[in-house]
Scaffold this motif. Structure first.
Motif: not given
Length: 456
Positions: A210-213, A242-245, A291-294
Motif C-alpha cells: 500500500a501507499q499513503p497517498s 496488506l503491507k502498510l507503511r 502487487v501494488t499501484v506504483s
C-alpha cells in the motif's frame, strides 16, 4: 608492524521522514569514501562511516517505532530545527553531508549552508537525491535540488532525464551521478512454494504494498481493498497480506488521509488475510507475488526476481504514478491476476531502472564514491555552493521556500527562528505532541469531511 587502521569517513544525514532517513542513511554507507558494497551492509555502522543522523522537526518526523522498523543504525541521532542544524554544520567538520529531504528543504539548506560556510576554508561534499521512483514534479524537484555537489539518480533513465532538465535551463548538469536505490538486495526468488501448503511449509503468499497517498479517494482505496479481500476468499490456501507503511497517527513522506486500517474495519476479511508492518525486505523474503499501484516496493521485488504486478484497475495515469511502469511488462489488473496471469518483466526496461540481479548492482555506487573522493582531495577545497535558484533567477519563488524554514533571502536564520539548542521542557514536549496530534487529526478526519461538504 601492523597497518594503521584507516580513518572512518565522517558523514551527516539530514532527513525529514522515515523513508528519507532510510534512503539517506543507507546511501551514506554506500557512497562513503573507501567503502565497498561488501563493507556497507544495513547493520554495519561499526564497519562503515561514522554516521550522525539529524531528523528535521516537522509533521513527518519519524517516531521511535518507525526508526526501529527502518533498521538503520547511526552513531548518533537527534531531532533538530533548521536553525540548529545549520549551527551544527557551522561548528562541526564532516566529510560528506547527505540531504535526504523534500525538494524545498534541500534548496533551503543549500542556501543556509552556503551562508554558514562562506568563511570556512573547507566544507563537506553535499549529496542529495530521491527516495524512489520520480514520476511527478520532475523539473520542480530537480531544480530545487540543484546546487548540491552530487545529485544522485537511481537509474540510467533518471540520470538521462535529470541532465536533460538541467541542461534545458542552462544549469550545470555535472552534479548528476548515476547510482541505484540503496536498499535493493536480499535473496533472489527461488520459485513458488507448494500451493497445497503441507504441514510445516508456508503457503503461497500474495502481498499488496500500500501507499499513503496513491490512490487518494475513499472510493478507489475501498475498491483496491475489496479486490484484495476477494482474492483472499477465492484462494483460501494462500496467505494474502496488506503491507502498510505506518500505523494510524504516524506520518511518512506522504500524508495519508484514509488509512487502510480504518477502511478494513468495515469489512469481514477471511482468516488468510492479514495486515502487516515491518521492514519491506523482510516481507519480501516470504513473498510469491507482489502487487501494488506504483510503490517503490515493485522495484525491490523486481530486483529479487519476485513476480511483480503494477495494477491497471484504476487506469494508467500520471496521478497514480503507474505510468512510470509503461514498458515494464508488469502492468495487469486484478481480473487478470484472479484468472492466473503472471506478467513477465521486460529485461531491458528493468536494466534501465537500475534494478538488476545479475551482479552489476555491486558496482552501482563506485562512480559516486570515486567522485566524492576526488572532491575531498580537490586542491584548495571545494567552491561555494551555487544553486540554480537565487534572488536574481527566482525572486518570486525562492524567498517563500526559505521562509518556510525560517531563513531570510540570504540564507540567514530569521529573528525568532525556532532553535532546539536545549532539550525542551516537559510543558513544551506536551504542547508539541498535542500539536502534532491535532495536525494529524485534521489531516485524517477533518480535511476529508470538509472536502466532502465542498462536493455537495
Amino acid at each position: 608492524m601492523p597497518a594503521s587502521t584507516p580513518k572512518r569517513p565522517r558523514i551527516a544525514v539530514l532527513a525529514d521522514s522515515d523513508t528519507r532517513w532510510k534512503w539517506g542513511a543507507l546511501t551514506a554507507h554506500r557512497i562513503a569514501p573507501g567503502q565497498s558494497m561488501e563493507t556497507a551492509p544495513r547493520e554495519a555502522a561499526q564497519v562503515g562511516p561514522a554516521l550522525d543522523g539529524f531528523l528535521l522537526r516537522g509533521r513527518a518526523t519519524p517516531t521511535p517505532r518507525q526508526l526501529e522498523e527502518v533498521g538503520v543504525r547511526a552513531d548518533s541521532l537527534r531531532e533538530v530545527t533548521a536553525a540548529e542544524f545549520l549551527r551544527t554544520m557551522a561548528e562541526e567538520s564532516y566529510d560528506v553531508l547527505v540531504l535526504a529531504l523534500v525538494g524545498g528543504g534541500v534548496q533551503a539548506m543549500l542556501h543556509g549552508l552556503g551562508r554558514v560556510w562562506e568563511d570556512r576554508p573547507s566544507r563537506p561534499v553535499v549529496v542529495t537525491g530521491y527516495v524512489g521512483v520520480v514520476y511527478e514534479k520532475l523539473a520542480d524537484g530537480l531544480l530545487l535540488r540543484h546546487g548540491a555537489d552530487l545529485v544522485l539518480a537511481n537509474s540510467r533513465q533518471d540520470a538521462d532525464r535529470f541532465r536533460a532538465v538541467y541542461e534545458g535551463v542552462g544549469a550545470d548538469a555535472s552534479s548528476v551521478t548515476e547510482v541505484a536505490l540503496p536498499f535493493l538486495g536480499g535473496d533472489a526468488y527461488e520459485g513458488e512454494h507448494d500451493p497445497s501448503a503441507k504441514q510445516g511449509r508456508r503457503p503461497y503468499t500474495v502481498v499488496f504494498a500500500a501507499q499513503p497517498s496513491v490512490p487518494e479517494s475513499r472510493k478507489d482505496r475501498t475498491y483496491l481493498l475489496n479486490r484484495l479481500v476477494q482474492h483472499a476468499r477465492r484462494h483460501p490456501e494462500r496467505e494474502v497480506l496488506l503491507k502498510l507503511r505506518s500505523r494510524p497517527g504516524e506520518h511518512t513522506t506522504h500524508i495519508e488521509e484514509l488509512p487502510y486500517q480504518k477502511l478494513v474495519q468495515r469489512l469481514d476479511p477471511p482468516a488468510n488475510f492479514r495486515l502487516v508492518y515491518g521492514n519491506m525486505g523482510e516481507v519480501l523474503d516470504r513473498t510469491d507475488l507482489l502487487v501494488t499501484v506504483s510503490s517503490t516496493a515493485a522495484l525491490e521485488s523486481l530486483h529479487r526476481r519476485i513476480p511483480t504486478v503494477v495494477l491497471t484497475d484504476l487506469g494508467v495515469r500520471e496521478a497514480l504514478g503507474n505510468h512510470h511502469f509503461v514498458g515494464s511488462g508488469c502492468l495487469a489488473s486484478w481480473d487478470q491476476l484472479d484468472a492466473g496471469h503472471r506478467p513477465a518483466p521486460d529485461e531491458e526496461w528493468v536494466s534501465r531502472q537500475g534494478v538488476v540481479a545479475d551482479g552489476s548492482y555491486e558496482s552501482a555506487f563506485d562512480a559516486a564514491r570515486e567522485r566524492i573522493a576526488k572532491l575531498l582531495d580537490r586542491p584548495g577545497g571545494l567552491p561555494p555552493l551555487t544553486p540554480y535558484y537565487t534572488p536574481v533567477t527566482a525572486p518570486g519563488y525562492l524567498p517563500g521556500i526559505l521562509a518556510r524554514h525560517h531563513l531570510g533571502p540570504d540564507g540567514t536564520p530569521l529573528p525568532g527562528a525556532p532553535a532546539a539548542d536545549r532539550e525542551p521542557g516537559p510543558v513544551r514536549q506536551i504542547v508539541r505532541r498535542a500539536a502534532r496530534g491535532a495536525y494529524r487529526h485534521g489531516v485524517q478526519r477533518v480535511a476529508p469531511v470538509i472536502r466532502r461538504m465542498g462536493e455537495l
